[in-house]
Design a protein around this motif. Sequence first.
Motif, PDB file in Angstrom:
ATOM      1  N   LYS A   9       0.948  -0.791  -0.305  1.00 34.04           N
ATOM      2  CA  LYS A   9       0.014  -0.042  -0.099  1.00 34.04           C
ATOM      3  C   LYS A   9       0.826   1.103  -0.135  1.00 34.04           C
ATOM      4  O   LYS A   9       0.151   2.153  -0.706  1.00 34.04           O
ATOM      5  CB  LYS A   9      -0.879  -0.016   1.028  1.00 34.04           C
ATOM      6  N   LYS A  10       2.029   1.228   0.408  1.00 28.42           N
ATOM      7  CA  LYS A  10       2.897   2.400   0.790  1.00 28.42           C
ATOM      8  C   LYS A  10       3.537   2.268  -0.378  1.00 28.42           C
ATOM      9  O   LYS A  10       3.394   3.564  -1.162  1.00 28.42           O
ATOM     10  CB  LYS A  10       3.908   1.904   1.775  1.00 28.42           C
ATOM     11  N   LYS A  13       1.365   4.610  -2.734  1.00 25.55           N
ATOM     12  CA  LYS A  13       0.891   5.329  -2.343  1.00 25.55           C
ATOM     13  C   LYS A  13       1.817   6.326  -2.381  1.00 25.55           C
ATOM     14  O   LYS A  13       2.031   7.811  -3.657  1.00 25.55           O
ATOM     15  CB  LYS A  13       0.757   5.695  -1.074  1.00 25.55           C
ATOM     16  N   SER A  14       3.321   5.749  -2.966  1.00 22.87           N
ATOM     17  CA  SER A  14       4.397   6.585  -2.895  1.00 22.87           C
ATOM     18  C   SER A  14       4.290   6.546  -4.228  1.00 22.87           C
ATOM     19  O   SER A  14       4.896   8.029  -5.567  1.00 22.87           O
ATOM     20  CB  SER A  14       5.749   5.795  -3.139  1.00 22.87           C
ATOM     21  N   ARG A  17       1.659   9.334  -5.429  1.00 28.29           N
ATOM     22  CA  ARG A  17       2.015  11.069  -5.047  1.00 28.29           C
ATOM     23  C   ARG A  17       2.780  11.159  -5.709  1.00 28.29           C
ATOM     24  O   ARG A  17       2.678  12.775  -5.417  1.00 28.29           O
ATOM     25  CB  ARG A  17       1.595  11.088  -3.559  1.00 28.29           C
TER      26      ARG A  17
END
Lengths: 256, 298
Positions: A9-10, A13-14, A17
């Motif tokens: 998930k990280k 997101k990275s 974004r």
Amino acid sequence: MRALISFTKKEFKSQIRSAKFNILIGLFIFFGILNPLFAKLIPFLFETLEDAMAQAGMNMPITPASDLDSWAQFYGNFSLYMIIFIIMQGNIFTKEYGNNTLVLVLTKGLDRWKVLCSKAFMLCALWTFYYLIYFLATYAATEYFFNTSIAQNVVVSAVYLWIGGLWICALAIFFSTLAKSIGTVIAGTLIPYILMSIFSVIPSIDKYLPTSLMSGANLIYGITSPSDYLIALGITVVTAAALITASVPMFNKKQI
Amino acid sequence: MDMLRITGLHKRFGNHEVLKGLDLSVPEHSVFGFVGKNGSGKTTTMKTILGLIKADDGEITVAGEKVVYGQTATNHHIGYLPDVPEFYDFMKPREYLVFCGEITGMEKEDIEKRADELLRLVGLDKEERRIKGFSRGMKQRLGIAQALFARPKLLICDEPTSALDPMGRKEILDILYSVRNETTVLFSTHVLSDVERICTDVAFIDNGVISIHGKLEDLKANFNSNEYLVETLNESDTFVLLEQFGGVQIAPTRLVFKEGKTEIFDIMNFIAENKIPVVKIERFEKTLESMFMEVITK
């Protein structure tokens, strides 16, 4: 399992974004539309140059453009776009080595194989996503610009090309567990690809090479059939799996 | 019980042997100061404890479990704050802490509660910016919050105050002091006043081995060789005293004598008999700094 999902998930997101994400979407839509556009423009270019070429004693027959030319552009330009993808996204590991962001994650007890799996999944997912955009943009623009349906095996050859791209992603992952800098990862990924492309001119070797999956032009022209690539497909899948498997102990030993 | 035990740790980088058989034990619930000059091997020791550097020889156990390089099972017991903590700067502080909770396998409700609790403790509870815009001090405070998040048995901080201004340093030390009941704290530093302020135990590392190790109070008591400073009016008298009693000349008119080696009363008699004009005679206690200087200049 929760840790693996959370780290993945990280990764998402990275990507979402970052400005790079939108830039690459725009680029691959643009590249995709460019294929039929070029195919459409080339006969016009020849037409404008026809008189000058005739005076120079060159006589080139001008055939009307078709969807076949658009798909030929699609395969012809693939290498360049794959290189752009690897340059832009090949730092998925090295960025974390350089920023030391993995230190806090690993010192929390997160297993290294989970980090590796998340990142490998992410790179392959990104490749699939951008490639899909590239394919759909070409497909939609080809439908828009041409009324013809001459090209054969469009979907199968596109799937083969996608698998070839995944094999290059596997190379990038393997070299990311060895190297610390993006330069080494790019070199390690592209050198085998370039070498195989050179060796593919030898017909007896070509059918065993993963790069043969990326030369889809023969498929769309109907020169070869999908079953001609089964050996290369098998070798591609096995070597990609071997590269990922070998990455696990390499990453476990890596000093971070 | 020892929370951390290191025996015979060796590490070489090329021709340079950084650790030469280091032995160290950190008792449970201590605030342990790990002191050494730059390049003495503090960070190498800490990274080896965390399984980030492979030891050439020796054994490390954390909470009784053996540390294995590259594998991170023992890190479940550890919270780590590096000297310059680096985060995913596209995240907000709360988001980062929740991520930390998830990768350590904590329950969702506990994660929410702990995030609120720790953000309040480090004064970042009202911070809505992404980490990208954080100052060094704010990153250090978030670093402590992430290190404490999973309620570690051992908190390892690598020079947590070295790059901070006095205000930032005070904040970090106050936080470390306040968590001493929850965990064992091991922090490396070369700022000795920080050690004197919050540590219960201390170890000095020099030239790859531990040279002094123990309870801070005991060390201070055992180092009973206090010192005397004698300052004369004239430089010539300083030489007379130096010839007569030895000592160390630290300035043209200042001499330092070690208690025990020279009897101060003999010096005072000599001064009286020879009518030497004196500016001052001062007895000063052995400080951690003088202990440290003694260790590194041996």
